[in-house]
Scaffold this motif. Structure first.
Motif, PDB file in Angstrom:
ATOM      1  N   ARG A 272       0.821  -1.205   0.000  1.00  0.00           N
ATOM      2  CA  ARG A 272       0.000   0.000   0.000  1.00  0.00           C
ATOM      3  C   ARG A 272       0.859   1.260   0.000  1.00  0.00           C
ATOM      4  O   ARG A 272       0.501   2.256  -0.611  1.00  0.00           O
ATOM      5  CB  ARG A 272      -0.930   0.008   1.214  1.00  0.00           C
ATOM      6  N   LEU A 273       2.007   1.193   0.721  1.00  0.00           N
ATOM      7  CA  LEU A 273       2.891   2.358   0.760  1.00  0.00           C
ATOM      8  C   LEU A 273       3.502   2.590  -0.620  1.00  0.00           C
ATOM      9  O   LEU A 273       3.626   3.725  -1.077  1.00  0.00           O
ATOM     10  CB  LEU A 273       3.988   2.180   1.820  1.00  0.00           C
ATOM     11  N   MET A 276       1.084   4.404  -2.486  1.00  0.00           N
ATOM     12  CA  MET A 276       1.016   5.816  -2.069  1.00  0.00           C
ATOM     13  C   MET A 276       2.163   6.619  -2.656  1.00  0.00           C
ATOM     14  O   MET A 276       2.048   7.812  -2.899  1.00  0.00           O
ATOM     15  CB  MET A 276       1.090   5.916  -0.540  1.00  0.00           C
ATOM     16  N   SER A 457       1.923   9.017   7.238  1.00  0.00           N
ATOM     17  CA  SER A 457       1.691   9.968   6.168  1.00  0.00           C
ATOM     18  C   SER A 457       2.993  10.229   5.436  1.00  0.00           C
ATOM     19  O   SER A 457       4.066  10.175   6.017  1.00  0.00           O
ATOM     20  CB  SER A 457       1.097  11.268   6.714  1.00  0.00           C
ATOM     21  N   HIS A 466       2.641  11.493  -4.893  1.00  0.00           N
ATOM     22  CA  HIS A 466       2.341  10.654  -3.760  1.00  0.00           C
ATOM     23  C   HIS A 466       1.024  11.036  -3.123  1.00  0.00           C
ATOM     24  O   HIS A 466       0.540  12.143  -3.263  1.00  0.00           O
ATOM     25  CB  HIS A 466       3.476  10.692  -2.721  1.00  0.00           C
ATOM     26  N   SER A 467       0.487  10.072  -2.442  1.00  0.00           N
ATOM     27  CA  SER A 467      -0.779  10.289  -1.776  1.00  0.00           C
ATOM     28  C   SER A 467      -0.561  11.185  -0.572  1.00  0.00           C
ATOM     29  O   SER A 467       0.398  11.037   0.168  1.00  0.00           O
ATOM     30  CB  SER A 467      -1.320   8.946  -1.315  1.00  0.00           C
ATOM     31  N   GLN A 469      -2.757  11.459   1.748  1.00  0.00           N
ATOM     32  CA  GLN A 469      -3.649  11.028   2.802  1.00  0.00           C
ATOM     33  C   GLN A 469      -2.899  10.449   3.980  1.00  0.00           C
ATOM     34  O   GLN A 469      -1.842   9.868   3.846  1.00  0.00           O
ATOM     35  CB  GLN A 469      -4.596   9.962   2.259  1.00  0.00           C
ATOM     36  N   ARG A 471      -2.791   7.622   6.564  1.00  0.00           N
ATOM     37  CA  ARG A 471      -3.340   6.267   6.577  1.00  0.00           C
ATOM     38  C   ARG A 471      -3.110   5.625   7.931  1.00  0.00           C
ATOM     39  O   ARG A 471      -2.170   5.949   8.633  1.00  0.00           O
ATOM     40  CB  ARG A 471      -2.619   5.386   5.540  1.00  0.00           C
ATOM     41  N   THR A 485      -8.075   3.679   3.552  1.00  0.00           N
ATOM     42  CA  THR A 485      -8.361   4.923   4.239  1.00  0.00           C
ATOM     43  C   THR A 485      -9.857   5.128   4.238  1.00  0.00           C
ATOM     44  O   THR A 485     -10.512   4.895   3.232  1.00  0.00           O
ATOM     45  CB  THR A 485      -7.743   6.105   3.488  1.00  0.00           C
TER      46      THR A 485
END
Lengths: 592, 108
Positions: A272-273, A276, A457, A466-467, A469, A471, A485
Motif C-alpha cells: 500500500r505504501l 502511495m 503519512s 504521492h498520496s 492522505q 493512513r 483509508t
C-alpha cells in the motif's frame, strides 16, 4: 534551485567572473550556492572565527579559486610566515607551489618583528599604498588580510584599531579589490587588538562566521553568513568539513547534488505504501522515517530490508543499541523471517553503541563495510545514533558525511529518526531534515475516541507523485499493513472510529440490501402472479378453443343434416338420382 | 650594544637611520618632528638619515620589508633595530637608535 544549478554548471566551465559580475566565487562547495555566487566583488568580507576555525583556509581557498580561473591575488600574512602558510597550504590539493599557483598567489609577509620597539601610534597608510602598488603590478583582483589583529594589537587602543579598520575598508572600496579580512570574535571588554564585533558588522559588506566546537568529544564545524549587504542569502548555520580540497559545506541544501539520479523505483516492502509513493522509493535516494517511540519505525525499516533481501540486494542494517539477535527475534514476531537472509549474507546487521565511541568512528566502520559488502541498501536505525549532540535527532555532521558517501555509491539509504510529531514540528522542519530525505514518511499515534492508533503519512517525496492522505497502519503477524483509508468529509478514521464508521456503513448497506431484496421479491411475486394469470388465461384459451371446435363440429353436422334432408326432399321429388349427394357437387356436375 | 657603549670608537661610529613615512599622514609628520628634535639633542653624533616616503616610492618600502608607517630603522650599528610609530615614546626612540635619553623630563 534551477537557477543555482545553471549557475554552478556555468561556473565549472567558465571563469568565475562570467557567472555573476558582482560576485567572486570562493571555490568553496556550497558557499557560492548559499550566497548565490560567492563574495561581493570589490567589497569587504570579514571572516570571523576563533583559532582553528578555518579562516586562513577560507581566505586561501578563495585565492586558489581565483588562480585557477586566471585571476591573481595577494595573501597578506600577519600571523604566520609565508613559508608556514605555504607549508599549511601544501596539505591541500591546491598546487600552490606549482608555477600557476606561485604566479596566481603572492604571499606578503606582514609579521611585525618581535624585536620591534613601540615608538607611538602608527597607521596602515604606508602599507596600503605599498599593497596597492603591488596589486596593480600583479593585476590582482582579490586580497586577503589574514590575522590583522596581530598587527593592530600594537596600537593598544580600541579607537585606533577601529580607525585603521575603517581605513582598510575604504582602501578596499577605492582600489576595487575584493577583500577578505579575517578576524577573531571578541568580547566588547577585551577588544585590545581585535576589532570590535559591532564595528566589523558595521564596516563589512559581508560577514561569514566560522565556528568550531566540541560536542561529546567530536569536532563540529559550522559556517554562517550573518550579513550580506543588499543581497538575499541563507543566514542559517551550515555544517562544513575541511578535506584535501579545502572547506566544503556538507549541508546538501547548499550543494548541487551531483550523484546520478535514479528513476528506478524499489519496493518499500509494503504494498500500500508503494502505491502511495507511486511505485515505491527511488533507488539511490534517501528515505527518512520519523516518528515517536513505538510507532514501529524499525518495523517499517525492516520491511524495506526484507523486501530488498528478497530482490537479492545486499542490505546493511546499522542498529544502535539493539543486538542483531534481538532484531531478528522481534521481527519474526511480525512475520519477517530475517534469519535466512542473515545466514546467506544478503542481510548484514551491525549493532553499535550510540554513546560509545565517536560518531566519526561509527561512520568509518560503516563505510568500510559498505565497500566490502557491496551494499545496495543501507538502513540506519536510528540516525540520531550518529549524533554529536544529545538533542540531535538527525545525527550531526558524521551522519551527513555517511549519507553523502552512501549516495555517491548509489546506495539507497533509509534512516529512522525519533522526531516529535509533525504537528509540533510543523512542516517547518529543521533545514537538515528535509534535505537529507528525498522521501519523508512520518509515523504517529493518532488518538481519537480514546484510542491510540498508528498513522502514516508521506510528508514529502521528491520527484514522485504521492498520496497526501494520512493512513492507518497495522502490525500483523504477516508484517506491516496499511489499511484502506476511510476518508469522509476530510476526516481520516482510524481504529475504533474507523470500525464504528465501518459498522455504520455496513448497517446502511444492509438496509439498502434488504430493501432491494424486498423489491425483488415483490417483483417476483408480481411476475408469478402474472404468470399465474397467464396460465389461467392459457387454460381459458384452451377451453375457448375447445368450445369453438365443438361449435364448429356441431355446425357442420347440422349442415350435413340439412343437405341430407334436402336430398331426401329432392329424391322424393324425383329430381335427383339416389346416392348423389349435393355436397359432392363437382362429381354431380361432371355426372350431369 | 653594551660592548659598543664601552668602546669609544664604536660610540663615534656613524649611525645610519632610515625613516619610512607615508607622506602627509599625521603619524608620519609627527615621527619626522620627533626624530629631528631627538637628533638635535645629539648633534655631536654623526648620523646619516634617509627619509623615504612610501607613497612616493612604494617599491622601496616593499623591497625593504616595511610594514607600517611610520617606521624608523637603524641600519648601523648592527644589529638592525626597528621602532614603529610616531616616535612620541622617547624611551623607545632612544633605545632604538642607541643614544641615551638626554632630556626625559616630559617623558616618563
Amino acid at each position: 534551485m534551477a537557477q543555482t544549478q545553471t549557475k554552478t554548471k556555468t561556473k565549472t566551465i567558465k571563469k568565475a567572473s562570467t557567472v555573476d559580475d558582482d560576485k567572486v566565487s570562493t571555490g568553496i562547495a556550497g558557499f557560492d550556492e548559499i550566497t548565490r555566487g560567492g563574495l561581493p566583488r570589490g567589497r569587504v568580507s570579514v571572516v570571523l572565527g576563533g583559532p582553528g576555525t578555518g579562516k586562513t583556509i577560507f581566505g586561501l581557498q578563495t585565492l586558489v579559486a581565483g588562480a585557477r580561473s586566471g585571476s591573481r591575488g595577494i595573501y597578506v600574512a600577519f600571523e604566520e610566515s609565508p613559508e608556514k602558510v605555504r607549508a599549511n597550504a601544501a596539505r591541500f590539493d591546491w598546487e600552490l607551489s606549482s608555477a600557476q599557483g606561485k604566479r596566481g598567489i603572492e604571499i606578503f609577509d606582514a609579521q611585525l618583528s618581535r624585536t620591534v620597539l613601540q615608538g607611538g601610534e602608527f597607521d596602515l597608510v604606508g602599507l596600503l599604498a605599498m599593497l596597492g602598488t603591488r596589486a596593480k603590478k600583479l593585476g590582482a583582483d582579490r586580497i586577503v588580510f589574514d590575522g590583522i589583529d596581530m598587527l593592530l594589537v600594537h596600537l593598544g587602543d580600541p579607537l585606533l584599531v577601529r580607525r585603521e579598520m575603517f581605513r582598510l575598508r575604504d582602501w578596499i572600496h577605492e582600489t576595487g579589490l575584493t577583500g577578505i579580512i579575517t578576524a577573531k570574535p571578541t568580547k566588547r571588554d577585551d577588544g585590545r587588538g581585535s576589532p570590535d564585533h559591532a564595528d566589523i558588522e558595521f564596516m563589512a559588506d559581508c560577514v561569514v562566521s566560522l565556528d568550531h566546537f566540541l560536542s561529546a568529544g567530536t569536532a563540529v564545524r559550522m559556517l554562517r553568513v550573518s550579513k550580506y549587504r543588499g543581497d538575499a542569502h541563507s543566514a542559517s548555520e551550515h555544517p562544513f568539513t575541511i578535506s584535501r580540497t579545502g572547506i566544503h559545506l556538507t549541508d546538501p541544501s547548499a550543494l548541487e547534488i551531483s550523484h546520478s539520479v535514479s528513476k528506478t523505483k524499489i519496493s518499500s516492502g509494503i504494498k500500500r505504501l508503494d502505491a502511495m509513493l507511486g511505485g515505491g522509493y527511488f533507488r539511490s535516494s534517501s528515505i527518512l522515517i520519523s516518528g515517536a517511540p513505538g510507532t514501529a519505525k524499525t518495523s517499517m525499516a525492516v520491511s524495506f530490508a526484507h523486501a530488498a533481501c528478497l530482490r537479492k540486494e545486499p542490505t546493511l542494517l546499522v542498529s544502535f543499541d539493539e543486538a542483531p539477535g534481538q532484531i531478528v527475534r522481534n521481527m519474526a514476531s511480525i512475520g519477517f523471517r530475517l534469519a535466512p537472509h542473515v545466514k546467506s549474507g544478503m542481510l548484514k546487521i551491525i549493532s553499535l553503541r550510540s554513546h560509545a565511541g565517536r560518531p566519526e568512528a561509527h561512520v568509518a566502520r560503516v563505510r568500510s563495510i559498505l565497500d566490502e559488502h557491496r551494499t545496495k541498501n543501507l538502513i540506519i536505525d536510528p540516525i540520531s545514533g550518529l549524533a554529536q549532540m544529545h538533542d540531535e535527532l538527525l545525527g550531526g555532521e558524521a551522519a551527513l558525511q555517511l549519507l553523502d558517501a552512501a549516495k555517491s555509491l548509489l546506495i539507497t539509504v533509509l534512516s529512522t529518526s525519533l522526531l516529535p510529531d509533525v504537528a509540533t514540528l510543523g512542516e517547518q522542519a529543521p533545514i537538515s531534515i528535509s534535505n537529507i530525505a528525498d522521501t519523508w514518511v512520518h509515523l504517529a499515534y493518532a488518538s481519537r475516541g480514546g484510542e491510540r492508533n498508528r498513522s502514516l503519512s508521506v510528508i514529502k517525496s521528491r520527484g514522485t507523485s504521492h498520496s497526501n492522505q494520512v493512513r492507518e497502519f497495522l502490525l500483523s503477524d504477516h508484517g506491516v499493513e496499511i489499511t484502506d483509508t476511510y476518508a469522509a468529509s476530510g476526516e481520516v478514521y482510524m481504529g475504533t472510529l474507523r470500525w464504528d464508521k465501518e459498522v455504520d456503513d455496513r448497517h446502511q448497506r444492509d438496509a439498502t440490501r434488504r430493501s432491494a431484496e424486498h423489491q425483488e421479491k415483490n417483483a417476483e411475486r408480481a411476475l408469478a402472479m402474472t404468470e399465474a394469470r397467464l396460465a389461467a388465461l392459457r387454460v381459458e384459451q384452451a377451453l375457448r378453443e375447445a368450445d369453438l371446435d365443438r361449435l364448429k363440429t356441431e355446425r357442420t353436422a347440422d349442415a350435413e343434416l340439412v343437405v341430407d334432408e334436402e336430398r331426401e326432399r329432392e329424391v322424393r321429388r324425383g329430381t335427383l338420382e339416389p346416392g348423389i349427394l349435393p355436397s359432392r357437387r363437382g362429381n354431380g356436375v361432371a355426372h350431369r | 650594544m653594551s660592548r659598543g657603549g664601552l668602546d669609544p670608537k664604536a660610540i663615534r661610529e656613524r649611525t645610519v637611520l632610515r625613516l619610512y613615512v607615508a607622506g602627509p599622514a599625521p603619524n608620519s609628520q609627527l615621527a619626522r618632528a620627533h626624530l629631528k628634535a631627538f637628533l638635535g639633542e645629539h648633534a655631536d653624533r654623526p648620523v646619516e638619515l634617509e627619509i623615504i616616503d612610501v607613497l612616493a616610492n612604494p617599491e622601496r618600502g616593499l623591497k625593504d620589508g616595511i610594514l607600517v608607517t611610520p617606521t624608523l630603522v637603524r641600519l648601523r650599528p648592527a644589529p638592525q633595530q626597528q621602532v614603529v610609530g610616531n616616535l612620541r615614546n622617547r624611551a623607545a626612540l632612544a633605545a632604538g637608535i642607541g643614544f641615551p635619553v638626554i632630556r626625559a623630563h616630559h617623558e616618563k
